[in-house]
Design an enzyme around this catalytic site. Structure first.
Site, PDB file in Angstrom:
ATOM      1  N   LYS A  36       0.852  -1.190   0.000  1.00 40.95           N
ATOM      2  CA  LYS A  36       0.000   0.000   0.000  1.00 40.95           C
ATOM      3  C   LYS A  36       0.888   1.241   0.000  1.00 40.95           C
ATOM      4  O   LYS A  36       1.563   1.542   0.981  1.00 40.95           O
ATOM      5  CB  LYS A  36      -0.917   0.052   1.234  1.00 40.95           C
ATOM      6  CG  LYS A  36      -2.010   1.113   1.017  1.00 40.95           C
ATOM      7  CD  LYS A  36      -2.562   1.705   2.262  1.00 40.95           C
ATOM      8  CE  LYS A  36      -1.854   2.939   2.735  1.00 40.95           C
ATOM      9  NZ  LYS A  36      -1.964   4.122   1.870  1.00 40.95           N
ATOM     10  N   GLY A  79       7.085   4.933   7.959  1.00 43.57           N
ATOM     11  CA  GLY A  79       6.240   6.119   8.062  1.00 43.57           C
ATOM     12  C   GLY A  79       6.475   6.791   9.394  1.00 43.57           C
ATOM     13  O   GLY A  79       7.524   6.595  10.037  1.00 43.57           O
ATOM     14  N   SER A  80       5.494   7.570   9.819  1.00 45.09           N
ATOM     15  CA  SER A  80       5.690   8.357  11.038  1.00 45.09           C
ATOM     16  C   SER A  80       5.614   7.467  12.281  1.00 45.09           C
ATOM     17  O   SER A  80       4.992   6.395  12.272  1.00 45.09           O
ATOM     18  CB  SER A  80       4.618   9.440  11.121  1.00 45.09           C
ATOM     19  OG  SER A  80       3.349   8.820  11.198  1.00 45.09           O
ATOM     20  N   ARG A 100       3.959   8.115  14.875  1.00 48.03           N
ATOM     21  CA  ARG A 100       2.556   8.070  15.343  1.00 48.03           C
ATOM     22  C   ARG A 100       1.813   6.904  14.677  1.00 48.03           C
ATOM     23  O   ARG A 100       1.180   6.082  15.347  1.00 48.03           O
ATOM     24  CB  ARG A 100       1.881   9.415  15.026  1.00 48.03           C
ATOM     25  CG  ARG A 100       0.497   9.585  15.606  1.00 48.03           C
ATOM     26  CD  ARG A 100      -0.029  11.006  15.358  1.00 48.03           C
ATOM     27  NE  ARG A 100       0.192  11.459  13.995  1.00 48.03           N
ATOM     28  CZ  ARG A 100      -0.573  11.124  12.961  1.00 48.03           C
ATOM     29  NH1 ARG A 100      -1.610  10.349  13.121  1.00 48.03           N
ATOM     30  NH2 ARG A 100      -0.292  11.577  11.757  1.00 48.03           N
ATOM     31  N   GLY A 148       3.171   4.343  13.157  1.00 48.56           N
ATOM     32  CA  GLY A 148       3.848   3.085  13.497  1.00 48.56           C
ATOM     33  C   GLY A 148       3.371   2.532  14.837  1.00 48.56           C
ATOM     34  O   GLY A 148       3.149   1.331  14.992  1.00 48.56           O
ATOM     35  N   GLU A 188       9.970   1.216  10.511  1.00 45.81           N
ATOM     36  CA  GLU A 188      11.015   2.209  10.201  1.00 45.81           C
ATOM     37  C   GLU A 188      10.344   3.568  10.327  1.00 45.81           C
ATOM     38  O   GLU A 188       9.525   3.940   9.485  1.00 45.81           O
ATOM     39  CB  GLU A 188      11.551   1.995   8.774  1.00 45.81           C
ATOM     40  CG  GLU A 188      12.182   0.631   8.541  1.00 45.81           C
ATOM     41  CD  GLU A 188      13.526   0.458   9.239  1.00 45.81           C
ATOM     42  OE1 GLU A 188      14.058   1.453   9.762  1.00 45.81           O
ATOM     43  OE2 GLU A 188      14.029  -0.679   9.276  1.00 45.81           O
ATOM     44  N   CYS A 191      13.794  10.942   6.792  1.00 47.62           N
ATOM     45  CA  CYS A 191      13.766  10.467   8.186  1.00 47.62           C
ATOM     46  C   CYS A 191      15.111  10.691   8.875  1.00 47.62           C
ATOM     47  O   CYS A 191      15.174  10.888  10.080  1.00 47.62           O
ATOM     48  CB  CYS A 191      13.384   8.995   8.220  1.00 47.62           C
ATOM     49  SG  CYS A 191      14.468   7.963   7.215  1.00 47.62           S
ATOM     50  N   GLU A 251       9.976  16.183  15.198  1.00 47.74           N
ATOM     51  CA  GLU A 251      10.343  15.943  13.800  1.00 47.74           C
ATOM     52  C   GLU A 251       9.501  16.898  12.947  1.00 47.74           C
ATOM     53  O   GLU A 251       8.295  16.699  12.786  1.00 47.74           O
ATOM     54  CB  GLU A 251      10.052  14.492  13.395  1.00 47.74           C
ATOM     55  CG  GLU A 251      10.560  14.207  11.996  1.00 47.74           C
ATOM     56  CD  GLU A 251      10.112  12.859  11.441  1.00 47.74           C
ATOM     57  OE1 GLU A 251       8.933  12.510  11.559  1.00 47.74           O
ATOM     58  OE2 GLU A 251      10.964  12.174  10.849  1.00 47.74           O
TER      59      GLU A 251
END
Ligand code: NAD
Length: 479
Positions: A173, A225-226, A228, A230, A247, A281, A375
Site C-alpha cells: 500500500k 512512516g511516522s 505516530r 507506526g 522504520e 527520516c 520531527e
C-alpha cells in the site's frame, strides 16, 4: 488525462465501486493522473490470491527467485529516467533524488537476488546420541508493505524485494500522495513475469492500510512512516501477535567538534538538513556545535543556505522543491512560529510561497523547547551550542527518537566515544546522517523503530525458524 488502474494479484484493475483520486504535482497542484483506489474488499481479494500463489512460490528453488529479482533490477535500470521523471512530478523531488530512488532499488534487488541462495537453516549440537538437530527457515506467507510519500519508490521496492526473496507474497500500500511510483514498480514485476498473485499494489487511504494490518492472513507488517502511525500499527498488530517491522521518524543530531574543517562542516549540515526539503527520516535537523565555533559556523551556514535555489524541482539548479502538500507547509510553518514564540530566533527562512518553504535556520534553541524534540519534516534545522563532549552526547540523547546521527571531528577517540554513547541505530563519523546502503543494517531505536530493513535483519523478520530433530534410535522414556 492519464487514468491509472491498480495491480490486484497480477491483473490491472478498475476500482469497484468506482473510486478515483487525483494524483497532484505538489509544486503547483496540477493533476498528473487519475488513480483508481483500492478498497477494503480488494485487500481480502489480494490476500486470497497471494495465499494461493505463495504456496507455489515457497517451493521454487532459489534460482527462480534470484532470476526474477535480477530481471526486475534490469528493467528498472532501463527505465531509470522515466521513473525518476515521474518522481519529480509526483513526489516533488529533484531529478538526482528521483534517480537515487531507482539506483538504490536496483542495488537492493541485486543484493537480495544474491541472498536467495543463502537463506539457510543450521545444524545444532544435540544431547541425543546419533540424532540430527537442525533448523528450517520457512517463509511467513503473505506480508503487508506500507510505504510513505518521501522516498516512495525505493522504500516500496525494498519491502517487495525482501518479501519475494524470502519466499513470501506481498501486498503493497503506497502513500496516497505517491501512488504512481508504486504502480511503476508493479509494471516492472509484471514485465519480468512475476507469477500472478504474488504482488498486489493497492493505492488507497488509511482504511486500506488498516484493513491490511487487521487481516488474519497477514503475517508481518513491514511499515515505513511516522512514529505516530507506526505506534498505532503496532498496537493493532499486537491483538493477533502479528510481526511488525517499523522504520519510523527521527530528529537526528549532527555533532560538530571544534577541530573540524569549517567548509566541510557547512556542506555536511546543509546537505543533511535540506536534502529533499528536509523530508528525510535521517535529516540532520539538530545541529550541535562546539560553542567556540558557533558564531562563525552560523554566519557561514546562513550564507550557504540563502544561496540554495528554491522552486520548481524540474529545473536542474533547484535544490529546495515543494513540500508534499499545503498541509505540510502549514505544519512546518506552525512549528517554526511556535519555536520563535518559545524564544528561538529565525536566522534565515521562516517563510513560504505556495508549497515551497524557505530553508530555515533556528538559533538560540535550547533543549527545553518543543522544536528541539519535534520531527518537523521540512527544511528546518536548529543550532544548539555545547561546551564539551559529555554535553554534546547528552543533548543528542535528549530525544524520544534514535534513528541516525553523525559526528564531525579529527579526533577518532572522541568520535568513537560518541559512537558508543549515542542512542541511535546509526552513527556516521565524518559523514552525513543521511546514508543508506543495501548491505548495511538500516533502522532506529526508541520511537524511531523496531527491526532492521537490510542485511540479515530482513531475513529474520520475513522467515520463521522451525526446529526439526531426527532420532537415530528409539528414545527411552521415564514412564
Ligand atoms: P505516515 O505515517 O503518515 O504514512 C505512512 C503510510 O501509512 C501511508 O501509506 C499511509 O497511508 C499509511 N497509514 C496511515 N495511517 C495508517 C493506519 N492507521 N494503518 C495503516 N496504514 C496507515 O507517514 P508519511 O507522512 O507518509 O511519511 C513521513 C514519515 O515517515 C516521517 O515521520 C519520516 O521520518 C518517516 N520515514 C521513516 C523512514 C525510515 O526508514 N525510518 C523512511 C522514510 C520516512
Amino acid at each position: 488525462m492519464q487514468i491509472r488502474q491498480f495491480f490486484l494479484g497480477g491483473k490491472w484493475t478498475d476500482s469497484s465501486p468506482r473510486k478515483i483520486q487525483l494524483d497532484l504535482n505538489p509544486v503547483d497542484g496540477s493533476t498528473i493522473a487519475q488513480v483508481h483506489q483500492a478498497q477494503e474488499s480488494d485487500v481480502d481479494r489480494a490476500i486470497q490470491l497471494a495465499l494461493k500463489a505463495q504456496a507455489i512460490w515457497r517451493e521454487q528453488g532459489p534460482s527462480v527467485r534470484e532470476s526474477m529479482l535480477l530481471n526486475v533490477a534490469s528493467i528498472l535500470e532501463r527505465r531509470t529516467e522515466d521513473i525518476a521523471a515521474v518522481l519529480v512530478k509526483e513526489a516533488g523531488c529533484n531529478l538526482g533524488n528521483g534517480m537515487y530512488n531507482v539506483f538504490h532499488s536496483v542495488g537492493d534487488l541485486r543484493a537480495k537476488a544474491g541472498d536467495c541462495r543463502r537463506i539457510c537453516g543450521e545444524t545444532i549440537p544435540t544431547e541425543s546420541a546419533g540424532a540430527i538437530s537442525l533448523t528450517l527457515r520457512e517463509p511467513l506467507g503473505v506480508v503487508a508493505a506500507i510505504a510513505p510519500f518521501n522516498f516512495p519508490f525505493v522504500l516500496a521496492s525494498v519491502k517487495v524485494s525482501s518479501a519475494l526473496a524470502t519466499g513470501n507474497a506481498v501486498i503493497l500500500k503506497p502513500s496516497e500522495y505517491t501512488p504512481i511510483s508504486a504502480l511503476l514498480l508493479a509494471e516492472a514485476y509484471d514485465e519480468a513475469g512475476l507469477p500472478e498473485g504474488l504482488l498486489s499494489v493497492l493505492p488507497g487511504g488509511n482504511d486500506v492500510g488498516r484493513a491490511l494490518v487487521n487481516h488474519k492472513d497477514i503475517k508481518l507488517v513491514a511499515f515505513t512512516g511516522s512514529s505516530r502511525t507506526g505506534k498505532s500499527i503496532a498496537q493493532s498488530a499486537a491483538a493477533s501477535l502479528k510481526r511488525v517491522c517499523l522504520e519510523l521518524g527521527g530528529v537526528n543530531p549532527l555533532i560538530i567538534m571544534d577541530d573540524v574543517d569549517m567548509e566541510y562542516a557547512i556542506d555536511t549540515a546543509v546537505f543533511g538538513a535540506f536534502n529533499h526539503q528536509g523530508q528525510v527520516c535521517m535529516a540532520s535537523s539538530k545541529i550541535l556545535i562546539h560553542e567556540s565555533i558557533h558564531d562563525a559556523f552560523v554566519e557561514k551556514l546562513i550564507e550557504r543556505t540563502q544561496s540554495l535555489k528554491v522552486g520548481d524541482p524540474s529545473q536542474a539548479d533547484t535544490v529546495i522543491g515543494p513540500l508534499i502538500s499545503q498541509d505540510s507547509v502549514l505544519a512546518v510553518h506552525a512549528a517554526v512560529q511556535k519555536a520563535e514564540e518559545a524564544g528561538a530566533s529565525i536566522a534565515c527562512g521562516g517563510q513560504y510561497e505556495g508549497a515551497c518553504y524557505q530553508p530555515t535556520i533556528l538559533i538560540n534553541v535550547h533543549q527545553d523547547m518543543p522544536i528541539f524534540h519535534e520531527e518537523v519534516f521540512g527544511p528546518v534545522l536548529t543550532v544548539t551550542p555545547f561546551s564539551d563532549i559529555g554535553e554534546a552526547v547528552s543533548l543528542a540523547n535528549n530525544s524520544d527518537y534514535g534513528l541516525s546521527s553523525a559526528v564531525l571531528t579529527n579526533d577518532i577517540n572522541k568520535a568513537m566515544l560518541v559512537a558508543r554513547k549515542i542512542d541511535a541505530g546509526m552513527v556516521h563519523i565524518n559523514g552525513t546522517t543521511v546514508q543508506c546502503e543495501p548491505q548495511a543494517p538500516f533502522g532506529g531505536v526508541k520511537m524511531s523503530g523496531l527491526g532492521r530493513e537490510s542485511t540479515k535483519g530482513y531475513i529474520d523478520q520475513m522467515t520463521e525458524i522451525k526446529w526439526v530433530t531426527i532420532a537415530s534410535q528409539p528414545s527411552e522414556y521415564p514412564f
